[in-house]
Each structure stands twice: as structure tokens, then as C-alpha cells.
Motif scaffolding. Structure first.
Motif, PDB file in Angstrom:
ATOM      1  N   LYS A 183       0.804  -1.220   0.000  1.00 45.39           N
ATOM      2  CA  LYS A 183       0.000   0.000   0.000  1.00 45.39           C
ATOM      3  C   LYS A 183       0.842   1.278   0.000  1.00 45.39           C
ATOM      4  O   LYS A 183       0.310   2.372  -0.181  1.00 45.39           O
ATOM      5  CB  LYS A 183      -0.928   0.015   1.215  1.00 45.39           C
ATOM      6  CG  LYS A 183      -0.209   0.013   2.553  1.00 45.39           C
ATOM      7  CD  LYS A 183      -1.198  -0.114   3.702  1.00 45.39           C
ATOM      8  CE  LYS A 183      -0.496  -0.195   5.044  1.00 45.39           C
ATOM      9  NZ  LYS A 183      -1.461  -0.419   6.154  1.00 45.39           N
ATOM     10  N   ASP A 184       2.176   1.135   0.183  1.00 44.35           N
ATOM     11  CA  ASP A 184       3.027   2.316   0.328  1.00 44.35           C
ATOM     12  C   ASP A 184       3.621   2.836  -0.968  1.00 44.35           C
ATOM     13  O   ASP A 184       4.120   3.962  -0.996  1.00 44.35           O
ATOM     14  CB  ASP A 184       4.187   2.007   1.286  1.00 44.35           C
ATOM     15  CG  ASP A 184       3.730   1.763   2.715  1.00 44.35           C
ATOM     16  OD1 ASP A 184       2.720   2.374   3.109  1.00 44.35           O
ATOM     17  OD2 ASP A 184       4.369   0.962   3.412  1.00 44.35           O
ATOM     18  N   TYR A 185       3.605   2.067  -2.039  1.00 44.58           N
ATOM     19  CA  TYR A 185       4.345   2.494  -3.231  1.00 44.58           C
ATOM     20  C   TYR A 185       3.539   3.398  -4.157  1.00 44.58           C
ATOM     21  O   TYR A 185       4.106   4.057  -5.027  1.00 44.58           O
ATOM     22  CB  TYR A 185       4.840   1.264  -4.014  1.00 44.58           C
ATOM     23  CG  TYR A 185       3.830   0.667  -4.977  1.00 44.58           C
ATOM     24  CD1 TYR A 185       3.807   1.051  -6.321  1.00 44.58           C
ATOM     25  CD2 TYR A 185       2.906  -0.286  -4.551  1.00 44.58           C
ATOM     26  CE1 TYR A 185       2.883   0.510  -7.206  1.00 44.58           C
ATOM     27  CE2 TYR A 185       1.996  -0.829  -5.420  1.00 44.58           C
ATOM     28  CZ  TYR A 185       1.987  -0.438  -6.747  1.00 44.58           C
ATOM     29  OH  TYR A 185       1.070  -0.974  -7.620  1.00 44.58           O
ATOM     30  N   ASN A 186       2.222   3.442  -3.967  1.00 41.68           N
ATOM     31  CA  ASN A 186       1.372   4.194  -4.899  1.00 41.68           C
ATOM     32  C   ASN A 186       0.359   5.032  -4.135  1.00 41.68           C
ATOM     33  O   ASN A 186      -0.847   4.980  -4.403  1.00 41.68           O
ATOM     34  CB  ASN A 186       0.681   3.228  -5.856  1.00 41.68           C
ATOM     35  CG  ASN A 186       0.027   3.930  -7.040  1.00 41.68           C
ATOM     36  OD1 ASN A 186       0.183   5.137  -7.230  1.00 41.68           O
ATOM     37  ND2 ASN A 186      -0.718   3.186  -7.832  1.00 41.68           N
ATOM     38  N   GLN A 187       0.841   5.806  -3.160  1.00 46.70           N
ATOM     39  CA  GLN A 187      -0.031   6.690  -2.382  1.00 46.70           C
ATOM     40  C   GLN A 187      -0.318   7.947  -3.199  1.00 46.70           C
ATOM     41  O   GLN A 187       0.606   8.680  -3.563  1.00 46.70           O
ATOM     42  CB  GLN A 187       0.654   7.070  -1.075  1.00 46.70           C
ATOM     43  CG  GLN A 187       0.782   5.943  -0.078  1.00 46.70           C
ATOM     44  CD  GLN A 187      -0.487   5.736   0.717  1.00 46.70           C
ATOM     45  OE1 GLN A 187      -1.144   6.696   1.105  1.00 46.70           O
ATOM     46  NE2 GLN A 187      -0.839   4.488   0.959  1.00 46.70           N
ATOM     47  N   SER A 188      -1.569   8.197  -3.498  1.00 46.31           N
ATOM     48  CA  SER A 188      -1.916   9.348  -4.336  1.00 46.31           C
ATOM     49  C   SER A 188      -1.984  10.621  -3.504  1.00 46.31           C
ATOM     50  O   SER A 188      -2.695  10.697  -2.505  1.00 46.31           O
ATOM     51  CB  SER A 188      -3.266   9.105  -5.015  1.00 46.31           C
ATOM     52  OG  SER A 188      -3.598  10.201  -5.850  1.00 46.31           O
ATOM     53  N   ARG A 189      -1.208  11.616  -3.920  1.00 47.80           N
ATOM     54  CA  ARG A 189      -1.227  12.937  -3.282  1.00 47.80           C
ATOM     55  C   ARG A 189      -1.275  13.971  -4.397  1.00 47.80           C
ATOM     56  O   ARG A 189      -0.358  14.048  -5.217  1.00 47.80           O
ATOM     57  CB  ARG A 189       0.012  13.132  -2.392  1.00 47.80           C
ATOM     58  CG  ARG A 189       0.030  12.208  -1.170  1.00 47.80           C
ATOM     59  CD  ARG A 189       1.391  12.230  -0.474  1.00 47.80           C
ATOM     60  NE  ARG A 189       1.671  13.495   0.186  1.00 47.80           N
ATOM     61  CZ  ARG A 189       1.281  13.822   1.416  1.00 47.80           C
ATOM     62  NH1 ARG A 189       0.554  12.969   2.129  1.00 47.80           N
ATOM     63  NH2 ARG A 189       1.603  14.986   1.941  1.00 47.80           N
ATOM     64  N   PRO A 193       1.323   9.692  -7.812  1.00 49.40           N
ATOM     65  CA  PRO A 193       1.722   8.556  -6.971  1.00 49.40           C
ATOM     66  C   PRO A 193       2.929   8.909  -6.106  1.00 49.40           C
ATOM     67  O   PRO A 193       3.882   9.533  -6.594  1.00 49.40           O
ATOM     68  CB  PRO A 193       2.077   7.457  -7.983  1.00 49.40           C
ATOM     69  CG  PRO A 193       1.427   7.871  -9.257  1.00 49.40           C
ATOM     70  CD  PRO A 193       1.414   9.364  -9.252  1.00 49.40           C
ATOM     71  N   HIS A 194       2.900   8.513  -4.852  1.00 54.88           N
ATOM     72  CA  HIS A 194       3.996   8.761  -3.926  1.00 54.88           C
ATOM     73  C   HIS A 194       4.395   7.478  -3.205  1.00 54.88           C
ATOM     74  O   HIS A 194       3.553   6.591  -2.987  1.00 54.88           O
ATOM     75  CB  HIS A 194       3.596   9.782  -2.856  1.00 54.88           C
ATOM     76  CG  HIS A 194       3.641  11.211  -3.299  1.00 54.88           C
ATOM     77  ND1 HIS A 194       2.830  11.709  -4.286  1.00 54.88           N
ATOM     78  CD2 HIS A 194       4.404  12.267  -2.872  1.00 54.88           C
ATOM     79  CE1 HIS A 194       3.064  13.004  -4.450  1.00 54.88           C
ATOM     80  NE2 HIS A 194       4.024  13.361  -3.609  1.00 54.88           N
ATOM     81  N   ARG A 196       5.307   6.120   0.384  1.00 57.12           N
ATOM     82  CA  ARG A 196       5.168   6.511   1.790  1.00 57.12           C
ATOM     83  C   ARG A 196       6.306   5.842   2.563  1.00 57.12           C
ATOM     84  O   ARG A 196       6.358   4.621   2.677  1.00 57.12           O
ATOM     85  CB  ARG A 196       3.822   6.081   2.351  1.00 57.12           C
ATOM     86  CG  ARG A 196       3.645   6.444   3.823  1.00 57.12           C
ATOM     87  CD  ARG A 196       2.224   6.279   4.281  1.00 57.12           C
ATOM     88  NE  ARG A 196       1.743   4.905   4.098  1.00 57.12           N
ATOM     89  CZ  ARG A 196       0.495   4.520   4.349  1.00 57.12           C
ATOM     90  NH1 ARG A 196      -0.400   5.413   4.753  1.00 57.12           N
ATOM     91  NH2 ARG A 196       0.130   3.275   4.172  1.00 57.12           N
ATOM     92  N   PHE A 206       6.722  11.566   2.391  1.00 58.54           N
ATOM     93  CA  PHE A 206       6.165  11.116   1.113  1.00 58.54           C
ATOM     94  C   PHE A 206       7.053  11.616  -0.020  1.00 58.54           C
ATOM     95  O   PHE A 206       7.400  12.796  -0.070  1.00 58.54           O
ATOM     96  CB  PHE A 206       4.741  11.625   0.945  1.00 58.54           C
ATOM     97  CG  PHE A 206       3.748  10.975   1.879  1.00 58.54           C
ATOM     98  CD1 PHE A 206       2.988   9.892   1.448  1.00 58.54           C
ATOM     99  CD2 PHE A 206       3.580  11.442   3.174  1.00 58.54           C
ATOM    100  CE1 PHE A 206       2.071   9.286   2.301  1.00 58.54           C
ATOM    101  CE2 PHE A 206       2.675  10.840   4.031  1.00 58.54           C
ATOM    102  CZ  PHE A 206       1.913   9.756   3.587  1.00 58.54           C
ATOM    103  N   PRO A 230      -2.802  -5.230   0.479  1.00 57.36           N
ATOM    104  CA  PRO A 230      -2.171  -3.929   0.779  1.00 57.36           C
ATOM    105  C   PRO A 230      -1.219  -3.956   1.965  1.00 57.36           C
ATOM    106  O   PRO A 230      -0.296  -3.144   2.048  1.00 57.36           O
ATOM    107  CB  PRO A 230      -3.363  -3.006   1.044  1.00 57.36           C
ATOM    108  CG  PRO A 230      -4.485  -3.907   1.418  1.00 57.36           C
ATOM    109  CD  PRO A 230      -4.269  -5.175   0.657  1.00 57.36           C
TER     110      PRO A 230
END
Length: 329
Positions: A183-189, A193-194, A196, A206, A230
Motif C-alpha cells: 500500500k506504500d508504493y502508490n499513495q496518491s497525493r 503517486p507517492h 510513503r 512522502f 495492501p
């Protein structure tokens, strides 16, 4: 004498009603020396291991056999230890780190009112030899070759390409990489994609995920088959001979020895200082060389002090910028 003065200040109070601890457990925890508390409060496993080795050396030198013995230490003991370290011809950076570890402990003891002062304060430390780090950075050609080294047709090759890309494009520590979950490789901000990242001391940051890295991670997850979970570790062993399964995360040492070092050697890239930090040094140096703001790089790397970031700033020492090449006869 009043009842208040008859109560020993060292005697711990009884556990509160409904406590999950027995009276014996409560008393044992209440009597933990502050020396042990300080060590337990160090979040970073790597820092804890280094400090443990440093303090073990000092304890052996000073004859310390129990935590309370630290309270008898004077500046003379510290000065004598520093002299011994110098006689062992240890590097200035190593001696500074050892003194810093001891000083950190005494600062905590002062705060806990276990000692009256820090005997390390005022002890002169070796000067910084250079603002440049000793870990070399790879050149652009070497970095590109490293990214292409793993076999893209195998599961291990797909995983290793994603790992190398994540390290080279984001400047993260191998410990941080090992902690990544799916769940950490594609954090949307803001629609981008970021990654985390959980850094030292549990600090979260991030970092925008490089498009190439994003593609490589998704290709790896599709082949590995755990992208739907995730909370699963992002990077796993392809074959785990210890546990008999591949559900655990790669360790930081595995990331360095079985991935980074393996492909460096495959490409014939060797060096005395080619250590675990080489990927981070390469990313930071490349970013600065290509015009990244040093304050942004500090935040990107998760450095608490910008002086640490300056170690990677070689722009003032690039050979091509030397006055040597401005001389014309």
C-alpha cells in the motif's frame, strides 16, 4: 517524622485497579534503571546496534559491570578512553561517533536526575576530516548499467530491477525499503503517486514515485501475485529457505548483499568504500549535480540536519570546474 517522609522515594506505588500487570511485574518495571530506558528508546535498529557496540567498548575499558556504574564516571575516564581510541588508530569519524553515543546516554541520565552532569561535555572530539562522504557515488553510465543488470524475464529479475530503481531514483535507505508494504508504493497525493516512507525515529515522509519505478514495481507485483494484499511486504524473498515461504519482507542485509552488491560485482564495480550507502549516495549526488535545491534534497533524504546533506554536494569539487582547465597559454 511525618508519614510522607517515612515513605521511601525508591519504592514504586502499587498497580492501579484493573491493571494488566501483576504486583511483581509492576515493581520490576518501576525499578528499570534509566540507563536501560535510554537504550530502549532508540528507535533505529542500526543506531541501537552501533551504540551498543560503542558503549560495550567503553564499559570494558572502564570496568563497568552494572548500569549504575555509569554514575561514577568522570571526565578523566572519558579522556583516558579517547586517548586509548586514538592509540588504536581509529578514524576521527569513528571516535566522534563513540563519544557521541556516550554523551547521548549521559544527557538522558541528566534528564532522569540519575547523574548531576555529562562528563563527555568539554571533551574535545577529532575534527571533521572532510565535508565529503567516504561512500563513493556511481557515475551515470554505471547507474544505468546497474538498472539493466537483472534479468527482466524472471521473477527475481523483475523484483531486483524494481528494488534498484526504487533506491536509485528516491534516495531511500535500505531499511526504509525493507519496511515498505504494498500500500506504500502508490499513495496518491494531488493526483501524483507517492512512496510513503517510514524513516528514522518513525518519521513519515512522502516522495513522488518515479514513473519508471512505478512501472517496474507493478510488473513485479503482477508476476509475484501479492499485489492484492495492501498490508503485505512489498519486496519478498523469491525463495525463503529459512521459513519455507515467501510471506516475509526482505531484510536490509538481503537487499544489500543479495541485490545491490551482487549486481555491482556482476558489472565489475568494486571499491574499498563501496558499502550499503552507495545507492543513497548516488541518488543524492546525482540530484544535486542536476540542479536540485539542497534544502529539498535534505527533506527528500529525511536528514535532520542540512550539514549531513552537504556531504553529497560535490559541485564545488568537480574536476571539470577547476581553474586548472581555465588556464590557457
Amino acid at each position: 517524622m511525618s508519614e510522607e517522609l517515612m515513605i521511601s522515594p525508591a519504592a514504586p506505588a502499587a498497580p492501579a485497579a484493573g491493571s494488566a500487570l501483576t504486583s511483581a511485574q509492576f515493581r520490576k518495571l518501576a525499578e528499570v534503571p534509566p540507563e536501560i530506558e535510554w537504550f530502549a528508546n532508540i528507535d533505529s535498529l542500526q543506531t541501537r546496534r552501533a551504540y551498543q557496540n560503542d558503549l560495550r567498548g567503553f564499559m570494558a575499558f572502564a570496568g563497568i559491570v552494572s548500569p549504575e556504574d555509569f554514575r561514577l564516571i568522570t571526565r578523566s575516564h572519558v579522556l583516558a578512553w579517547r586517548k586509548r581510541l586514538e592509540e588504536e588508530q581509529l578514524g576521527g569519524a569513528t571516535i566522534r561517533r563513540k563519544l557521541a553515543a556516550l554523551s547521548s546516554l549521559f544527557e538522558y541520565l541528566c534528564e532522569a536526575n540519575a547523574v548531576t552532569h555529562n562528563p563527555v561535555k568539554g571533551v574535545k572530539r577529532p575534527p571533521v576530516e572532510s565535508w565529503q562522504g567516504k561512500t563513493p557515488a556511481l557515475g551515470d553510465v554505471q547507474a544505468r548499467a546497474l538498472l539493466e543488470a537483472p534479468n527482466a524475464k524472471t521473477l527475481k529479475g523483475k523484483r531486483d530491477r524494481a528494488i534498484l530503481s526504487a533506491l536509485l531514483y528516491h534516495g531511500i535507505r535500505r531499511e526504509e525499503l525493507a519496511r515498505l508494504k504494498v500500500k506504500d508504493y502508490n499513495q496518491s497525493r494531488r493526483g501524483v503517486p507517492h512512496l510513503r516512507i517510514k524513516g528514522k525515529g518513525g518519521k513519515m515522509r512522502f516522495i513522488p514515485t518515479h514513473p519508471g519505478t512505478l512501472t517496474l514495481i507493478e510488473e513485479y507485483l503482477e508476476a509475484a501475485g501479492h499485489g492484492h494484499d495492501p498490508d503485505a511486504p512489498l519486496f519478498r524473498p523469491v525463495k525463503n529457505n529459512v521459513h519455507g515461504h515467501t510471506l516475509t519482507a526482505l531484510t536490509p542485509d538481503s537487499i544489500y548483499f543479495e541485490v545491490v552488491l551482487k549486481y555491482l560485482r556482476k558489472l565489475g564495480i568494486f571499491g574499498e568504500n563501496m558499502g550499503p550507502h552507495v545507492m543513497r549516495a548516488t541518488a543524492a549526488t546525482n540530484a544535486l549535480d542536476n540542479g536540485a535545491d539542497i534544502a529539498k534534497v535534505q527533506e527528500w533524504l529525511g536528514h535532520a540536519n542540512i550539514a549531513t546533506t552537504r556531504i553529497y554536494d560535490h559541485r564545488k569539487t568537480r574536476p571539470e570546474d577547476s581553474p586548472t582547465f581555465k588556464v590557457s597559454y
